[in-house]
Design a protein around this motif. Sequence first.
Motif, mmCIF file in Angstrom:
data_model
loop_
_atom_site.group_PDB
_atom_site.id
_atom_site.type_symbol
_atom_site.label_atom_id
_atom_site.label_comp_id
_atom_site.label_asym_id
_atom_site.label_seq_id
_atom_site.Cartn_x
_atom_site.Cartn_y
_atom_site.Cartn_z
ATOM 1 N N TYR A 43 -9.284 -31.272 22.005
ATOM 2 C CA TYR A 43 -7.828 -31.126 21.917
ATOM 3 C C TYR A 43 -7.227 -31.987 20.820
ATOM 4 N N THR A 44 -7.681 -33.230 20.698
ATOM 5 C CA THR A 44 -7.102 -34.150 19.729
ATOM 6 C C THR A 44 -8.182 -35.031 19.128
ATOM 7 N N ILE A 45 -8.097 -35.219 17.815
ATOM 8 C CA ILE A 45 -8.895 -36.219 17.110
ATOM 9 C C ILE A 45 -7.892 -37.166 16.474
ATOM 10 N N ASP A 46 -7.820 -38.377 17.012
ATOM 11 C CA ASP A 46 -6.858 -39.374 16.563
ATOM 12 C C ASP A 46 -7.629 -40.486 15.861
ATOM 13 N N ILE A 47 -7.327 -40.697 14.585
ATOM 14 C CA ILE A 47 -8.010 -41.735 13.809
ATOM 15 C C ILE A 47 -6.949 -42.687 13.284
ATOM 16 N N ASN A 48 -7.071 -43.974 13.627
ATOM 17 C CA ASN A 48 -6.065 -44.940 13.179
ATOM 18 C C ASN A 48 -6.476 -45.592 11.857
ATOM 19 N N GLU A 49 -5.640 -46.522 11.389
ATOM 20 C CA GLU A 49 -5.867 -47.184 10.101
ATOM 21 C C GLU A 49 -7.154 -48.005 10.096
ATOM 22 N N ALA A 50 -7.596 -48.463 11.254
ATOM 23 C CA ALA A 50 -8.829 -49.244 11.358
ATOM 24 C C ALA A 50 -10.065 -48.354 11.496
ATOM 25 N N SER B 288 -3.480 -34.183 16.050
ATOM 26 C CA SER B 288 -4.657 -34.819 15.449
ATOM 27 C C SER B 288 -4.291 -35.469 14.123
ATOM 28 N N SER B 289 -5.134 -36.406 13.698
ATOM 29 C CA SER B 289 -4.944 -37.121 12.429
ATOM 30 C C SER B 289 -5.561 -36.307 11.296
ATOM 31 N N THR B 290 -5.048 -35.103 11.079
ATOM 32 C CA THR B 290 -5.656 -34.191 10.108
ATOM 33 C C THR B 290 -5.572 -34.696 8.676
#
Length: 117
Positions: A47-54, A14-16
């Motif tokens: 399961y996963t929290i994915d946060i990108n630059e946008a 994840s993007s913690t």
Amino acid sequence: MTDQIEGEPLIRPSSTDHPLYDTVVDACRSVYDPEIPVNIYDLGLVYTIDINEANEVGILMTLTAPGCPVAGEMPGWVADAVEPLPGVKQVQVELTWSPPWGMEMMSDEARLELGFM
């Protein structure tokens, strides 16, 4: 937001460290499995929290069982909880069955709430 290699689960870290991460987690905690009085995050369904630059959020989650009566609705509930958050540009929620959910994935808070501690 996730790239799947055939035969591999979609789980990634994840993007913690992203500034929106804790807010997204709190939003996930506002969603409950209607059959279990614990939120989906503490149940271990996320399961996963994915946060990108946008600030596009990808959430990979599962359900307690493939035959879950809300399987078609739960991803929408999660997206509806996360999408209105300030700063979030887009939300994509994906279901996976690999690895299958197990009671060992619950947080200590969930175990306590359900009387398993």
